[in-house]
Every structure is written in structure tokens, then in C-alpha cells.
Design a protein around this motif. Structure first.
Motif, PDB file in Angstrom:
ATOM      1  N   LYS A   1      65.250 -12.350  18.999  1.00  0.00           N
ATOM      2  CA  LYS A   1      64.446 -11.127  18.968  1.00  0.00           C
ATOM      3  C   LYS A   1      65.323  -9.891  18.807  1.00  0.00           C
ATOM      4  O   LYS A   1      64.967  -8.960  18.086  1.00  0.00           O
ATOM      5  CB  LYS A   1      63.619 -11.043  20.263  1.00  0.00           C
ATOM      6  N   GLU A   2      66.497  -9.868  19.456  1.00  0.00           N
ATOM      7  CA  GLU A   2      67.387  -8.714  19.336  1.00  0.00           C
ATOM      8  C   GLU A   2      67.837  -8.537  17.885  1.00  0.00           C
ATOM      9  O   GLU A   2      67.865  -7.424  17.359  1.00  0.00           O
ATOM     10  CB  GLU A   2      68.608  -8.874  20.245  1.00  0.00           C
ATOM     11  N   LEU A   3      68.170  -9.629  17.221  1.00  0.00           N
ATOM     12  CA  LEU A   3      68.577  -9.568  15.823  1.00  0.00           C
ATOM     13  C   LEU A   3      67.414  -9.077  14.960  1.00  0.00           C
ATOM     14  O   LEU A   3      67.595  -8.197  14.112  1.00  0.00           O
ATOM     15  CB  LEU A   3      69.057 -10.935  15.329  1.00  0.00           C
ATOM     16  N   GLU A   4      66.229  -9.621  15.169  1.00  0.00           N
ATOM     17  CA  GLU A   4      65.065  -9.206  14.400  1.00  0.00           C
ATOM     18  C   GLU A   4      64.780  -7.722  14.591  1.00  0.00           C
ATOM     19  O   GLU A   4      64.470  -7.014  13.634  1.00  0.00           O
ATOM     20  CB  GLU A   4      63.842 -10.035  14.789  1.00  0.00           C
ATOM     21  N   ASP A   5      64.903  -7.214  15.839  1.00  0.00           N
ATOM     22  CA  ASP A   5      64.662  -5.794  16.104  1.00  0.00           C
ATOM     23  C   ASP A   5      65.673  -4.915  15.378  1.00  0.00           C
ATOM     24  O   ASP A   5      65.319  -3.893  14.802  1.00  0.00           O
ATOM     25  CB  ASP A   5      64.713  -5.511  17.609  1.00  0.00           C
ATOM     26  N   ARG A   6      66.943  -5.299  15.392  1.00  0.00           N
ATOM     27  CA  ARG A   6      67.974  -4.513  14.706  1.00  0.00           C
ATOM     28  C   ARG A   6      67.767  -4.525  13.202  1.00  0.00           C
ATOM     29  O   ARG A   6      67.898  -3.512  12.525  1.00  0.00           O
ATOM     30  CB  ARG A   6      69.367  -5.046  15.039  1.00  0.00           C
ATOM     31  N   LEU A   7      67.475  -5.692  12.655  1.00  0.00           N
ATOM     32  CA  LEU A   7      67.236  -5.800  11.217  1.00  0.00           C
ATOM     33  C   LEU A   7      66.020  -4.968  10.813  1.00  0.00           C
ATOM     34  O   LEU A   7      66.047  -4.246   9.816  1.00  0.00           O
ATOM     35  CB  LEU A   7      67.040  -7.261  10.811  1.00  0.00           C
TER      36      LEU A   7
ATOM     37  N   CYS B   1      66.156  -1.761   8.201  1.00  0.00           N
ATOM     38  CA  CYS B   1      65.376  -1.821   6.961  1.00  0.00           C
ATOM     39  C   CYS B   1      64.296  -0.755   6.911  1.00  0.00           C
ATOM     40  O   CYS B   1      64.062  -0.130   5.880  1.00  0.00           O
ATOM     41  CB  CYS B   1      64.744  -3.199   6.810  1.00  0.00           C
ATOM     42  N   ARG B   2      63.649  -0.542   8.028  1.00  0.00           N
ATOM     43  CA  ARG B   2      62.586   0.465   8.067  1.00  0.00           C
ATOM     44  C   ARG B   2      63.150   1.879   7.953  1.00  0.00           C
ATOM     45  O   ARG B   2      62.496   2.767   7.408  1.00  0.00           O
ATOM     46  CB  ARG B   2      61.748   0.303   9.330  1.00  0.00           C
ATOM     47  N   THR B   3      64.364   2.084   8.431  1.00  0.00           N
ATOM     48  CA  THR B   3      65.003   3.395   8.301  1.00  0.00           C
ATOM     49  C   THR B   3      65.261   3.727   6.839  1.00  0.00           C
ATOM     50  O   THR B   3      64.993   4.843   6.392  1.00  0.00           O
ATOM     51  CB  THR B   3      66.316   3.436   9.104  1.00  0.00           C
ATOM     52  N   THR B   4      65.769   2.786   6.071  1.00  0.00           N
ATOM     53  CA  THR B   4      66.022   3.055   4.656  1.00  0.00           C
ATOM     54  C   THR B   4      64.712   3.290   3.907  1.00  0.00           C
ATOM     55  O   THR B   4      64.645   4.154   3.025  1.00  0.00           O
ATOM     56  CB  THR B   4      66.832   1.925   3.992  1.00  0.00           C
TER      57      THR B   4
ATOM     58  N   ALA C   1      58.087   1.506   6.007  1.00  0.00           N
ATOM     59  CA  ALA C   1      58.866   2.178   7.052  1.00  0.00           C
ATOM     60  C   ALA C   1      58.145   2.165   8.400  1.00  0.00           C
ATOM     61  O   ALA C   1      58.760   1.940   9.439  1.00  0.00           O
ATOM     62  CB  ALA C   1      59.151   3.616   6.639  1.00  0.00           C
ATOM     63  N   GLY C   2      56.866   2.435   8.373  1.00  0.00           N
ATOM     64  CA  GLY C   2      56.121   2.565   9.620  1.00  0.00           C
ATOM     65  C   GLY C   2      56.214   3.984  10.165  1.00  0.00           C
ATOM     66  O   GLY C   2      57.152   4.723   9.885  1.00  0.00           O
ATOM     67  N   GLU C   3      55.219   4.349  10.946  1.00  0.00           N
ATOM     68  CA  GLU C   3      55.102   5.723  11.451  1.00  0.00           C
ATOM     69  C   GLU C   3      56.282   6.126  12.343  1.00  0.00           C
ATOM     70  O   GLU C   3      56.767   7.257  12.266  1.00  0.00           O
ATOM     71  CB  GLU C   3      53.783   5.874  12.213  1.00  0.00           C
ATOM     72  N   GLU C   4      56.747   5.221  13.192  1.00  0.00           N
ATOM     73  CA  GLU C   4      57.844   5.567  14.126  1.00  0.00           C
ATOM     74  C   GLU C   4      59.110   5.961  13.371  1.00  0.00           C
ATOM     75  O   GLU C   4      59.732   6.975  13.688  1.00  0.00           O
ATOM     76  CB  GLU C   4      58.130   4.381  15.054  1.00  0.00           C
TER      77      GLU C   4
ATOM     78  N   MET D   1      64.077  -3.567   2.648  1.00  0.00           N
ATOM     79  CA  MET D   1      62.725  -3.170   2.256  1.00  0.00           C
ATOM     80  C   MET D   1      62.703  -2.572   0.849  1.00  0.00           C
ATOM     81  O   MET D   1      61.894  -1.704   0.534  1.00  0.00           O
ATOM     82  CB  MET D   1      62.150  -2.160   3.259  1.00  0.00           C
ATOM     83  N   ASP D   2      63.587  -3.036  -0.011  1.00  0.00           N
ATOM     84  CA  ASP D   2      63.676  -2.545  -1.380  1.00  0.00           C
ATOM     85  C   ASP D   2      62.385  -2.824  -2.134  1.00  0.00           C
ATOM     86  O   ASP D   2      61.793  -3.895  -1.995  1.00  0.00           O
ATOM     87  CB  ASP D   2      64.857  -3.233  -2.075  1.00  0.00           C
ATOM     88  N   THR D   3      61.941  -1.855  -2.937  1.00  0.00           N
ATOM     89  CA  THR D   3      60.691  -1.993  -3.692  1.00  0.00           C
ATOM     90  C   THR D   3      60.904  -1.842  -5.195  1.00  0.00           C
ATOM     91  O   THR D   3      59.957  -1.560  -5.923  1.00  0.00           O
ATOM     92  CB  THR D   3      59.666  -0.942  -3.231  1.00  0.00           C
ATOM     93  N   ARG D   4      62.104  -2.020  -5.667  1.00  0.00           N
ATOM     94  CA  ARG D   4      62.372  -1.818  -7.091  1.00  0.00           C
ATOM     95  C   ARG D   4      61.460  -2.646  -8.011  1.00  0.00           C
ATOM     96  O   ARG D   4      61.029  -2.133  -9.046  1.00  0.00           O
ATOM     97  CB  ARG D   4      63.843  -2.080  -7.391  1.00  0.00           C
TER      98      ARG D   4
END
Length: 196
Positions: free
Chosen positions: A11-17, A21-24, A50-53, A132-135
Motif C-alpha cells: 500500500k505504501e508503494l501504491e500511495d507513493r506511485l 503520477c497524479r502530481t504530473t 490528477a484528482g481534486e486533491e 498518467m501520460d495521455t499522449r
């Protein structure tokens, strides 16, 4: 001295990933939100990915950064403010399109030089660490040459991205879905090394 590096798992890895990704994606979303008339990158899916947060967090940071820059550098508040990240994303977009166009020209020249009948060219792009690339949804690929796009990243990232794209209504072409399923099965069977 011994340094111990804690490698995140589960879960820690998933949260960091997810956060990375959502930040970019949020940076691409903010580019469009802050510069709707003339964005450097127009990514209609980025806000959903990205999400609202993440958007709120980065929007507040961007406001502070611009305010500090204005105080220090007398920046004109009426001029659009673009992020470095948007410029970097646009540079990569332009290079990908240019490379595909160059490959298309080379294939056409080879066909002409060898007096062969023109055959439709098919190109592949492999996006390592895609996040989260959308090219594939936002770039204009060469019209007469199909492009297969392969996203490669940690499985939690790919799962989250697929779920968010489905929620956003972004359709993945049937051919790409089949290729992704084959690629995942290939990796599950142990034929491909873990990129992790």
C-alpha cells in the motif's frame, strides 16, 4: 556507518506511485485551467487523472510561486504564466510527432527508391515510466500510418490509470486493448523481466 534504505512495499508503494503520477497530471491540468486560450499543452483528461486533491495542492503552490516571483522580479500579472513542466511535456510531444513523421518519410523514400508498391507503415511507441501520460489521446499522429502505443510502468500505476481513463470515458482502441492484454500475459508468463 551503514545506511539502510527502506524500500516501500504494498500500500505504501501504491500511495507513493499514485501521488507522483497524479502530481504530473495535475501540472498538465493546471496549464489548461490557467491558460485556457493558449495552453502549451492541451490535456483534457489530465484533471480527471490528477484528482481534486492534487490539483488543489499544486494550484496553491503555483499561486505562492507566482506571487513570490512577482515580488522579486516585477513580473507582469497580466501575462500568462506557464509551468516548466508544461514546456517539457510540449517538447516531448513535438519530438515524438517529429520522429514519427521522419520515420514515415524514410519509409516512403525507401519504397520509392526500391520501386516497391507503397504499403501502409505501422509504428510502435513504447512509453517507459508512463505514469498518467495521455499522449495517445491528445497527439495528432500521422494520419496514414497507424501507431501502436505501449505504456510500461508499475502494475499499480497501470491499473489506476486504466480505471481513471474508463471513468473519464476515454476509449482505448480495441487493437491497443488486445496488445495490452497480450503484453500483460507475456509478463505474467515470465518471458519479460520485471521493470521494477
Amino acid at each position: 556507518m551503514v545506511l539502510v534504505h527502506h524500500a516501500p512495499e504494498g500500500k505504501e508503494l501504491e500511495d507513493r506511485l499514485s501521488r507522483t503520477c497524479r502530481t504530473t497530471a495535475a501540472l498538465r491540468a493546471l496549464e489548461l485551467m490557467r491558460n485556457p486560450q493558449h495552453p502549451i499543452v492541451r490535456d483534457e483528461l489530465a484533471a480527471h487523472l490528477a484528482g481534486e486533491e492534487a490539483i488543489q495542492r499544486l494550484n496553491a503552490h503555483w499561486d505562492r510561486t507566482i506571487e513570490n516571483s512577482r515580488l522579486e522580479s516585477n513580473i507582469d500579472p497580466n501575462k500568462p504564466q506557464h509551468s516548466y513542466f508544461a514546456g517539457r511535456a510540449r517538447l516531448l510531444d513535438d519530438r515524438i510527432i517529429a520522429a514519427l513523421q521522419q520515420l514515415q518519410r524514410q519509409a516512403a523514400n525507401t519504397t520509392k527508391h526500391n520501386h516497391e508498391q507503397h504499403q501502409q507503415q505501422h509504428f510502435q511507441v513504447i512509453s517507459l515510466g508512463c505514469g498518467m501520460d495521455t499522449r495517445p489521446w491528445r497527439l495528432d499522429f500521422p494520419a496514414d500510418s497507424p501507431v501502436s502505443w505501449f505504456d510500461v510502468d508499475q502494475q499499480p500505476v497501470l491499473d489506476l490509470k486504466a480505471a481513471l481513463l474508463a471513468e473519464a470515458g476515454a476509449e482505448v482502441p480495441q487493437q491497443q486493448q488486445q496488445q495490452q492484454q497480450q503484453q500483460q500475459q507475456h509478463c505474467v508468463d515470465g518471458a519479460a523481466p520485471d521493470a521494477g
